[in-house]
Design an enzyme around this catalytic site. Sequence first.
Site, PDB file in Angstrom:
ATOM      1  N   THR A   1       0.816  -1.215   0.000  1.00 29.04           N
ATOM      2  CA  THR A   1       0.000   0.000   0.000  1.00 29.04           C
ATOM      3  C   THR A   1       0.852   1.269   0.000  1.00 29.04           C
ATOM      4  OG1 THR A   1      -1.513   1.256   1.393  1.00 29.04           O
ATOM      5  CG2 THR A   1      -0.111  -0.306   2.527  1.00 29.04           C
ATOM      6  N   ASP A   2       0.254   2.354  -0.482  1.00 26.53           N
ATOM      7  CA  ASP A   2       0.943   3.655  -0.415  1.00 26.53           C
ATOM      8  C   ASP A   2       1.026   4.177   1.020  1.00 26.53           C
ATOM      9  OD1 ASP A   2      -1.759   4.316  -0.033  1.00 26.53           O
ATOM     10  OD2 ASP A   2      -1.843   5.775  -1.666  1.00 26.53           O
ATOM     11  N   GLU A   3       0.224   3.593   1.926  1.00 30.45           N
ATOM     12  CA  GLU A   3       0.177   4.131   3.300  1.00 30.45           C
ATOM     13  C   GLU A   3       1.494   3.949   4.041  1.00 30.45           C
ATOM     14  OE1 GLU A   3      -3.240   3.576   5.672  1.00 30.45           O
ATOM     15  OE2 GLU A   3      -4.613   3.654   3.979  1.00 30.45           O
TER      16      GLU A   3
ATOM     17  N   TYR B   1      -2.130  -0.353  11.019  1.00 31.30           N
ATOM     18  CA  TYR B   1      -2.222  -1.040   9.722  1.00 31.30           C
ATOM     19  C   TYR B   1      -1.001  -0.744   8.852  1.00 31.30           C
ATOM     20  CZ  TYR B   1      -3.355  -1.568   4.773  1.00 31.30           C
ATOM     21  OH  TYR B   1      -3.285  -1.878   3.437  1.00 31.30           O
TER      22      TYR B   1
ATOM     23  N   PRO C   1     -21.274   9.404   7.116  1.00 28.08           N
ATOM     24  CA  PRO C   1     -20.356   9.972   8.110  1.00 28.08           C
ATOM     25  C   PRO C   1     -18.994  10.338   7.525  1.00 28.08           C
ATOM     26  CG  PRO C   1     -20.449   7.588   8.323  1.00 28.08           C
ATOM     27  CD  PRO C   1     -21.346   7.938   7.191  1.00 28.08           C
TER      28      PRO C   1
ATOM     29  N   ASN D   1      -5.537   3.974  -3.009  1.00 23.38           N
ATOM     30  CA  ASN D   1      -6.886   3.494  -2.649  1.00 23.38           C
ATOM     31  C   ASN D   1      -7.619   2.893  -3.846  1.00 23.38           C
ATOM     32  OD1 ASN D   1      -6.276   5.452  -0.454  1.00 23.38           O
ATOM     33  ND2 ASN D   1      -8.332   4.866   0.204  1.00 23.38           N
TER      34      ASN D   1
ATOM     35  N   LYS E   1       2.012  -3.213   7.460  1.00 27.08           N
ATOM     36  CA  LYS E   1       2.308  -3.426   6.033  1.00 27.08           C
ATOM     37  C   LYS E   1       3.765  -3.035   5.732  1.00 27.08           C
ATOM     38  CE  LYS E   1      -0.008  -4.571   3.044  1.00 27.08           C
ATOM     39  NZ  LYS E   1      -0.344  -5.895   2.487  1.00 27.08           N
TER      40      LYS E   1
HETATM   41  P1  NAD Z   1      -9.610  -7.310   2.132  1.00 24.00           P
HETATM   42  O1  NAD Z   1      -9.613  -7.013   3.594  1.00 24.00           O
HETATM   43  O2  NAD Z   1     -10.828  -7.034   1.348  1.00 24.00           O
HETATM   44  O3  NAD Z   1      -9.249  -8.845   1.887  1.00 24.00           O
HETATM   45  C1  NAD Z   1      -8.209  -9.493   2.579  1.00 24.00           C
HETATM   46  C2  NAD Z   1      -8.379 -10.991   2.367  1.00 24.00           C
HETATM   47  O4  NAD Z   1      -7.302 -11.654   3.043  1.00 24.00           O
HETATM   48  C3  NAD Z   1      -9.682 -11.546   2.928  1.00 24.00           C
HETATM   49  O5  NAD Z   1     -10.278 -12.406   1.996  1.00 24.00           O
HETATM   50  C4  NAD Z   1      -9.235 -12.311   4.173  1.00 24.00           C
HETATM   51  O6  NAD Z   1     -10.076 -13.408   4.480  1.00 24.00           O
HETATM   52  C5  NAD Z   1      -7.841 -12.747   3.777  1.00 24.00           C
HETATM   53  N1  NAD Z   1      -6.966 -13.000   4.927  1.00 24.00           N
HETATM   54  C6  NAD Z   1      -6.819 -12.223   6.037  1.00 24.00           C
HETATM   55  N2  NAD Z   1      -5.931 -12.792   6.875  1.00 24.00           N
HETATM   56  C7  NAD Z   1      -5.502 -13.927   6.285  1.00 24.00           C
HETATM   57  C8  NAD Z   1      -4.570 -14.936   6.640  1.00 24.00           C
HETATM   58  N3  NAD Z   1      -3.903 -14.891   7.810  1.00 24.00           N
HETATM   59  N4  NAD Z   1      -4.357 -15.965   5.792  1.00 24.00           N
HETATM   60  C9  NAD Z   1      -5.044 -16.036   4.619  1.00 24.00           C
HETATM   61  N5  NAD Z   1      -5.936 -15.124   4.232  1.00 24.00           N
HETATM   62  C10 NAD Z   1      -6.162 -14.070   5.052  1.00 24.00           C
HETATM   63  O7  NAD Z   1      -8.362  -6.520   1.554  1.00 24.00           O
HETATM   64  P2  NAD Z   1      -8.171  -5.854   0.114  1.00 24.00           P
HETATM   65  O8  NAD Z   1      -8.715  -4.487   0.149  1.00 24.00           O
HETATM   66  O9  NAD Z   1      -8.622  -6.822  -0.920  1.00 24.00           O
HETATM   67  O10 NAD Z   1      -6.571  -5.744   0.089  1.00 24.00           O
HETATM   68  C11 NAD Z   1      -5.774  -6.804  -0.435  1.00 24.00           C
HETATM   69  C12 NAD Z   1      -4.303  -6.429  -0.275  1.00 24.00           C
HETATM   70  O11 NAD Z   1      -4.056  -5.208  -0.979  1.00 24.00           O
HETATM   71  C13 NAD Z   1      -3.900  -6.158   1.175  1.00 24.00           C
HETATM   72  O12 NAD Z   1      -2.603  -6.652   1.354  1.00 24.00           O
HETATM   73  C14 NAD Z   1      -3.914  -4.644   1.296  1.00 24.00           C
HETATM   74  O13 NAD Z   1      -2.974  -4.218   2.254  1.00 24.00           O
HETATM   75  C15 NAD Z   1      -3.489  -4.240  -0.108  1.00 24.00           C
HETATM   76  N6  NAD Z   1      -3.973  -2.926  -0.586  1.00 24.00           N
HETATM   77  C16 NAD Z   1      -5.311  -2.607  -0.469  1.00 24.00           C
HETATM   78  C17 NAD Z   1      -5.754  -1.387  -1.006  1.00 24.00           C
HETATM   79  C18 NAD Z   1      -7.208  -0.986  -0.944  1.00 24.00           C
HETATM   80  O14 NAD Z   1      -7.542   0.166  -1.298  1.00 24.00           O
HETATM   81  N7  NAD Z   1      -8.133  -1.854  -0.541  1.00 24.00           N
HETATM   82  C19 NAD Z   1      -4.838  -0.512  -1.622  1.00 24.00           C
HETATM   83  C20 NAD Z   1      -3.491  -0.886  -1.686  1.00 24.00           C
HETATM   84  C21 NAD Z   1      -3.078  -2.103  -1.180  1.00 24.00           C
HETATM   85  O1  DAU Z   2      -4.202   3.967   0.466  1.00 32.98           O
HETATM   86  C1  DAU Z   2      -4.414   2.599   0.349  1.00 32.98           C
HETATM   87  C2  DAU Z   2      -5.263   2.106   1.496  1.00 32.98           C
HETATM   88  O2  DAU Z   2      -6.605   2.541   1.233  1.00 32.98           O
HETATM   89  C3  DAU Z   2      -5.237   0.589   1.679  1.00 32.98           C
HETATM   90  O3  DAU Z   2      -3.924   0.201   2.016  1.00 32.98           O
HETATM   91  C4  DAU Z   2      -6.212   0.159   2.771  1.00 32.98           C
HETATM   92  O4  DAU Z   2      -6.238  -1.249   2.851  1.00 32.98           O
HETATM   93  C5  DAU Z   2      -7.595   0.658   2.383  1.00 32.98           C
HETATM   94  O5  DAU Z   2      -8.534   0.327   3.386  1.00 32.98           O
HETATM   95  C6  DAU Z   2      -7.574   2.168   2.184  1.00 32.98           C
HETATM   96  O6  DAU Z   2      -7.316   2.854   3.435  1.00 32.98           O
HETATM   97  P1  DAU Z   2      -8.074   4.212   3.817  1.00 32.98           P
HETATM   98  O7  DAU Z   2      -8.015   4.395   5.260  1.00 32.98           O
HETATM   99  O8  DAU Z   2      -7.623   5.332   2.950  1.00 32.98           O
HETATM  100  O9  DAU Z   2      -9.570   3.797   3.309  1.00 32.98           O
HETATM  101  P2  DAU Z   2     -11.008   4.046   3.962  1.00 32.98           P
HETATM  102  O10 DAU Z   2     -12.001   3.692   2.918  1.00 32.98           O
HETATM  103  O11 DAU Z   2     -11.138   3.425   5.303  1.00 32.98           O
HETATM  104  O12 DAU Z   2     -11.040   5.627   4.132  1.00 32.98           O
HETATM  105  C7  DAU Z   2     -10.836   6.494   3.030  1.00 32.98           C
HETATM  106  C8  DAU Z   2     -10.874   7.908   3.552  1.00 32.98           C
HETATM  107  O13 DAU Z   2     -12.233   8.215   3.945  1.00 32.98           O
HETATM  108  C9  DAU Z   2     -10.029   8.137   4.776  1.00 32.98           C
HETATM  109  O14 DAU Z   2      -9.473   9.433   4.715  1.00 32.98           O
HETATM  110  C10 DAU Z   2     -11.020   8.043   5.940  1.00 32.98           C
HETATM  111  C11 DAU Z   2     -12.292   8.561   5.326  1.00 32.98           C
HETATM  112  N1  DAU Z   2     -13.552   7.990   5.858  1.00 32.98           N
HETATM  113  C12 DAU Z   2     -13.665   6.634   5.879  1.00 32.98           C
HETATM  114  C13 DAU Z   2     -14.821   6.036   6.354  1.00 32.98           C
HETATM  115  C14 DAU Z   2     -14.945   4.539   6.423  1.00 32.98           C
HETATM  116  C15 DAU Z   2     -14.595   8.809   6.252  1.00 32.98           C
HETATM  117  O15 DAU Z   2     -14.488  10.051   6.185  1.00 32.98           O
HETATM  118  N2  DAU Z   2     -15.742   8.227   6.711  1.00 32.98           N
HETATM  119  C16 DAU Z   2     -15.896   6.876   6.808  1.00 32.98           C
HETATM  120  O16 DAU Z   2     -16.959   6.417   7.284  1.00 32.98           O
END
Ligand code: NAD
Ligand code: DAU
Length: 358
Positions: A133-135, A159, A214, A188, A163
């Site tokens: 992730t970029d985070e 988190y 929210p 994201n 990562k």
């Molecule tokens: P998600 O939470 O939707 O899915 C995660 C999956 O991993 C789930 O199916 C869960 O059951 C599985 N899992 C959790 N713990 C496990 C374990 N110990 N063994 C096997 N499986 C396990 O997450 P996502 O949004 O699909 O993200 C996938 C990957 O991409 C993550 O590594 C996350 O850090 C990264 N990522 C997410 C975003 C985003 O915006 N969602 C952006 C950049 C990177």
């Molecule tokens: O940047 C990549 C990351 O993006 C991934 O690594 C994470 O797995 C993924 O969950 C996501 O993280 P964020 O914290 O950016 O995503 P989230 O959707 O939780 O929140 C996006 C933005 O919106 C953040 O600034 C918080 C805000 N937010 C979120 C929720 C759930 C709100 O203002 N209200 C809300 O109810």
Amino acid sequence: MTLLVTGGAGFIGANFVLDWLAESAECVVNLDKLTYAGNLETLASLQGNPHHVFVQGDIGDAALVTQLLQTHQPRALINFAAESHVDRSIHGPGEFIETNIVGTFRLLESVRGYWSALPLAEKSAFRFLHVSTDEVYGSLAQHEPAFAETHRYEPNSPYSASKAASDHLVRAWHHTYGLPVITTNCSNNYGPFHFPEKLIPLMIVNALAGKSLPVYGDGMQIRDWLYVKDHCSAIRRVLQVGRLGETYNVGGWNEKPNLEIVHTVCKLLDEMRPKADGSSYATQIISVTDRPGHDRRYAIDARKLEQELGWKPAETFDTGIRKTVAWYLAHPEWVSNVQSGAYRDWVQKQYAVAEGAA
Ligand code: NAD
Ligand code: DAU
């Protein structure tokens, strides 16, 4: 030829598996623990597909992972498995340390054991692609340039710290043991099958249910949004031609404040599913207490991936968000099953079938 995908029942992993099997005859072994975020219903269209083998299990289970590697002899592993929700990491960081750090360590060790014993040709062709992730780079001030791969690591939440630790382990396993790894750091994602605890799906689902929308703090935190299928195409490209030991930032040059995102969602819903009383969904927006330690701005500089590997996203934010809202409107049953937990019962049934198929 086989790929081992971990976390392939989550949002991005499942989109990756679906896209992969739509374009390729190469088998996918899908290892997922099925936490609250894992949803086999997302993979329902693959039922009966002989190219998809689902296995419920933990990346930290060395015996299971070793057995899968020996049985299926994958040419690559793509690690999506993680705890991914920042707010959950603030309430309870333990699972994040367990899966994202310890789990990644155990996975690396299992893969190292398998990879070390491969014949030379297979050994040099093997890839461990770590999805991150970029985070990990922390938060940018308004005037600062977007994150390049050379940006220092400065994670701020449990988190992102977990990562970051996993990225360091992956890097060290390459440097010390020669494991052929590549890491991607993406911004994201949004799109189909996104669990409605994250900003965009939560806003769509709450708006339709007549609930409040929210927004944390002043809503001016900036995220850089990428349609999930573009993330998947970037991973396919990196797997194909990415250089060993490198990291690639993945992003769509779509920086937007949260409040703008929420207003865009409301506008699309006003157009596609107007409210009976003629009012806008935007009237449901409320400001709530900010997330502790909330990062102010993320932005990804994706030039390395674009210029070295020739990747480009297919969607603009306008096309991607329209598709996303339309998808949620067309799949109310997916949402209500996730919300009611009914899919867990479905999973019990489906899993018995999936295990039989495996
Ligand atoms: P998600 O939470 O939707 O899915 C995660 C999956 O991993 C789930 O199916 C869960 O059951 C599985 N899992 C959790 N713990 C496990 C374990 N110990 N063994 C096997 N499986 C396990 O997450 P996502 O949004 O699909 O993200 C996938 C990957 O991409 C993550 O590594 C996350 O850090 C990264 N990522 C997410 C975003 C985003 O915006 N969602 C952006 C950049 C990177
Ligand atoms: O940047 C990549 C990351 O993006 C991934 O690594 C994470 O797995 C993924 O969950 C996501 O993280 P964020 O914290 O950016 O995503 P989230 O959707 O939780 O929140 C996006 C933005 O919106 C953040 O600034 C918080 C805000 N937010 C979120 C929720 C759930 C709100 O203002 N209200 C809300 O109810």
